[in-house]
Design an enzyme around this catalytic site. Structure first.
Site, PDB file in Angstrom:
ATOM      1  N   HIS A  11       0.806  -1.215   0.000  1.00  0.00           N
ATOM      2  CA  HIS A  11       0.000   0.000   0.000  1.00  0.00           C
ATOM      3  C   HIS A  11       0.843   1.271   0.000  1.00  0.00           C
ATOM      4  O   HIS A  11       0.339   2.356  -0.299  1.00  0.00           O
ATOM      5  CB  HIS A  11      -0.991   0.002   1.167  1.00  0.00           C
ATOM      6  N   ASP A  36      -0.098  -7.694   1.542  1.00  0.00           N
ATOM      7  CA  ASP A  36       0.395  -6.304   1.567  1.00  0.00           C
ATOM      8  C   ASP A  36       1.921  -6.304   1.617  1.00  0.00           C
ATOM      9  O   ASP A  36       2.536  -6.054   2.668  1.00  0.00           O
ATOM     10  CB  ASP A  36      -0.195  -5.570   2.774  1.00  0.00           C
ATOM     11  N   GLN A  41       0.849   5.717  11.772  1.00  0.00           N
ATOM     12  CA  GLN A  41       1.040   6.278  10.449  1.00  0.00           C
ATOM     13  C   GLN A  41       2.503   6.679  10.256  1.00  0.00           C
ATOM     14  O   GLN A  41       3.084   7.355  11.087  1.00  0.00           O
ATOM     15  CB  GLN A  41       0.142   7.495  10.232  1.00  0.00           C
ATOM     16  N   GLY A  42       3.062   6.277   9.142  1.00  0.00           N
ATOM     17  CA  GLY A  42       4.461   6.558   8.860  1.00  0.00           C
ATOM     18  C   GLY A  42       5.362   5.363   9.089  1.00  0.00           C
ATOM     19  O   GLY A  42       6.479   5.324   8.580  1.00  0.00           O
ATOM     20  N   ASP A  43       4.894   4.389   9.870  1.00  0.00           N
ATOM     21  CA  ASP A  43       5.673   3.161  10.118  1.00  0.00           C
ATOM     22  C   ASP A  43       5.387   2.082   9.086  1.00  0.00           C
ATOM     23  O   ASP A  43       6.102   1.073   9.022  1.00  0.00           O
ATOM     24  CB  ASP A  43       5.361   2.593  11.514  1.00  0.00           C
ATOM     25  N   SER A  44       4.341   2.260   8.285  1.00  0.00           N
ATOM     26  CA  SER A  44       3.969   1.245   7.297  1.00  0.00           C
ATOM     27  C   SER A  44       5.163   0.853   6.442  1.00  0.00           C
ATOM     28  O   SER A  44       5.976   1.691   6.055  1.00  0.00           O
ATOM     29  CB  SER A  44       2.858   1.769   6.387  1.00  0.00           C
TER      30      SER A  44
END
Length: 281
Positions: free
Chosen positions: A96, A141, A233-236
């Site tokens: 993603h 993913d 958010q941002g660690d994905s």
């Protein structure tokens, strides 16, 4: 309905166990890191033992010296996701993060504790997203990025090992690293790398939260009932690591560090054959 009280009692027992584990975490951290006491003395209790706090996501400052595989990703000029080095020529991330993104729009920073300076900027030659990504939503993913030039490995830039096909995810604390939000309602991501210890949640228990959305290509991590520690958010796209092996890729969650909403990771071992076919590792 007759078994519901027994189920509630079972969840209460789990919570007691989690709280005991959190207290042990603080004790063990203090004993195992005597050389870091001076560095940590100004940190509040929540920073040292995030499992006891509902106000932060958890974790503490880290460095590329501890995690030389960690990569910061910039897409179209904005810090967006993380990734991790799996060979001299390939980086792994979440599908993603890079779906429908041209290789020329991606820049990777390797070899730096900071997301915005230091290390080296690396260009991407090719993006390969798992062909079954999103069927169902967030399933498979995973993506691999082929670099424009091979990396030169050193103390700050190195690959992480991957599990063998079909390996079970150990029921332990996994180390998650990245530059994601450090507060559930935060607006600014940190400049320095952070790390958090995330306990694996049994698959059957996590299904109580996510139902059929949790597939066999996923696993969960976090304190199931009390929350307080997770990626955000941002660690994905970042890794979930135990003893030098990356077992998972940060994928999604319902909020950040919320009770009954652990982080969901892509299970690398279940997709290992695809990784070998597309990255050669």
């Amino acid at each position: 309905m007759g078994r519901w009280p027994e189920f509630l009692l079972f969840l209460c027992l789990i919570r007691v166990g989690e709280l005991q584990e959190a207290v042990e975490c603080c004790s063990n951290d203090v004993q195992a890191n005597e050389d870091e006491q001076q560095e940590l003395q100004d940190l509040e209790l929540e920073a040292i033992c995030p499992e006891l706090s509902g106000q932060i996501i958890g974790g503490r400052p880290s460095s590329v010296a501890r995690h030389p595989y960690q990569v910061s990703m910039v897409i179209n000029g904005n810090s967006f996701c993380g990734g991790f080095i799996i060979s001299r020529t390939h980086v792994m991330t979440a599908a993603h993060c890079v779906q429908n993104t041209s290789p020329g729009a991606i820049r990777l920073r390797v070899g730096s504790t900071r997301r915005d300076s230091g290390g080296r900027i690396v260009r991407v030659a090719n993006v390969t997203v798992h062909p079954q990504y999103g069927r169902p939503e967030f399933d498979n993913d995973i993506a691999v990025l082929r670099l424009a030039q091979p990396l030169n490995f050193n103390a700050a830039v190195n690959a992480i090992r991957l599990p063998q096909p079909g390996d079970a995810v150990p029921l332990v604390r996994l180390t998650v690293t990245g530059w994601g939000l450090t507060a559930p309602r935060g607006r600014r991501i940190p400049r320095m790398m952070m790390e958090a210890q995330v306990p694996v949640v049994p698959h059957w228990l996590c299904r109580l939260s996510y139902g059929d959305a949790l597939t066999n290509h996923m696993f969960c991590g976090g304190h199931f009932l009390i929350g307080g520690v997770s990626s955000c958010q941002g660690d994905s796209g970042g890794p979930a690591v135990f003893r030098g092996i990356a077992y998972g890729v940060v994928s999604f969650a319902r909020g950040c560090a919320l009770p009954l909403s652990p982080t969901v990771f892509t299970n690398i071992a279940s997709l290992r054959d695809w990784v070998t076919q597309n990255a050669g590792v």
